[in-house]
Write an enzyme that holds these catalytic residues in place. Structure first.
Site, mmCIF file in Angstrom:
data_model
loop_
_atom_site.group_PDB
_atom_site.id
_atom_site.type_symbol
_atom_site.label_atom_id
_atom_site.label_comp_id
_atom_site.label_asym_id
_atom_site.label_seq_id
_atom_site.Cartn_x
_atom_site.Cartn_y
_atom_site.Cartn_z
ATOM 1 N N GLY A 46 13.933 1.061 8.585
ATOM 2 C CA GLY A 46 15.285 1.155 7.879
ATOM 3 C C GLY A 46 15.051 0.562 6.223
ATOM 4 N N GLN A 51 16.489 -3.863 -1.672
ATOM 5 C CA GLN A 51 15.124 -3.928 -1.241
ATOM 6 C C GLN A 51 14.322 -3.220 -2.393
ATOM 7 O OE1 GLN A 51 15.521 -2.799 2.839
ATOM 8 N NE2 GLN A 51 13.939 -4.775 3.114
ATOM 9 N N CYS A 89 11.571 -8.118 8.742
ATOM 10 C CA CYS A 89 11.946 -7.432 7.572
ATOM 11 C C CYS A 89 10.971 -7.018 6.611
ATOM 12 C CB CYS A 89 13.221 -8.301 6.852
ATOM 13 S SG CYS A 89 13.964 -7.707 5.441
ATOM 14 N N LEU A 90 10.860 -6.054 5.851
ATOM 15 C CA LEU A 90 9.963 -5.685 4.941
ATOM 16 C C LEU A 90 10.076 -6.813 3.706
ATOM 17 C CD1 LEU A 90 10.266 -1.828 4.782
ATOM 18 C CD2 LEU A 90 8.531 -3.170 5.842
ATOM 19 N N HIS A 131 21.408 -4.923 10.278
ATOM 20 C CA HIS A 131 20.369 -5.557 9.684
ATOM 21 C C HIS A 131 20.418 -5.045 8.129
ATOM 22 C CE1 HIS A 131 16.137 -7.110 8.879
ATOM 23 N NE2 HIS A 131 16.248 -6.117 7.758
ATOM 24 N N GLU A 132 20.507 -3.520 8.086
ATOM 25 C CA GLU A 132 20.605 -3.063 6.605
ATOM 26 C C GLU A 132 21.720 -3.548 5.912
ATOM 27 O OE1 GLU A 132 17.908 -2.227 5.795
ATOM 28 O OE2 GLU A 132 17.002 -1.907 7.695
ATOM 29 N N HIS A 135 21.922 -6.816 4.502
ATOM 30 C CA HIS A 135 21.276 -6.670 2.950
ATOM 31 C C HIS A 135 22.215 -6.159 1.914
ATOM 32 C CE1 HIS A 135 16.808 -7.324 3.986
ATOM 33 N NE2 HIS A 135 16.893 -6.177 4.586
#
Ligand code: GNR
Ligand code: NI
Length: 156
Positions: A46, A51, A89-90, A131-132, A135
């Protein structure tokens, strides 16, 4: 185009994103394409617009079942049942943590043309959506994790 991923410490990850309103535009199409390309290049499941430095409420997800583009998502309902899972997480490279979240959810969102989407999700898909969505409000999983999971514990 593959974009650089912003990492923890960058303020763009900590603000509240604004709604998308340019449905059907070339600019939105480009944003969604850049997001998907970046997610796939980085082997993520995702990615949220902040991000890659864009403060807009847009998400892409592919947990191996095809690409979802989720714009202006709103929670319709969350299950009372919660479940714990190890998240990464990236934007928080090299770390993992155990996070408890609702197991299932129903979501209202829009597609790239502005058409309404209703999404019912559970399992990894529900996990990734939450999670997204965090963000989009400047929240990272490290803010809610119970404890950090270290690299060498993962394969045990
Ligand atoms: O690639 C990712 N994997 C992942 C694993 C467990 C829970 C959430 C995620 S999302 C993450 C990609 C990412 O950072 N998205 O914002
Ligand atoms: Ni993330």
């Amino acid at each position: 185009m593959v974009k650089n991923i912003k990492t923890i410490g960058d303020n763009v990850l900590r603000g509240k994103c604004r709604k998308v309103n340019n449905f059907g535009s070339e600019r939105l199409n480009l944003l969604l394409r850049d997001m998907a390309e970046t997610m796939y290049e980085e082997n993520g499941i995702g990615l949220a617009a902040p991000q890659i430095g864009i403060r807009r409420r847009a998400i892409v997800i592919d947990i191996g079942e095809g690409l979802y583009e989720i714009i202006n998502p709103e929670i319709v309902s969350l299950s009372d049942e919660t479940i714990g899972m190890v998240e990464g997480c990236l934007s928080v490279p090299g770390r993992r943590g155990y996070v408890i979240r609702p197991e299932k959810l129903t979501l209202k969102a829009q597609d790239r043309l502005g058409e309404e989407l209703i999404i019912e999700a559970e399992g990894l898909f529900a996990r990734c959506i939450q999670h997204e969505m965090d963000h989009l409000d400047g929240v990272l999983y490290v803010d809610k994790m119970e404890y950090e999971v270290f690299e060498d514990e993962e394969d045990e």
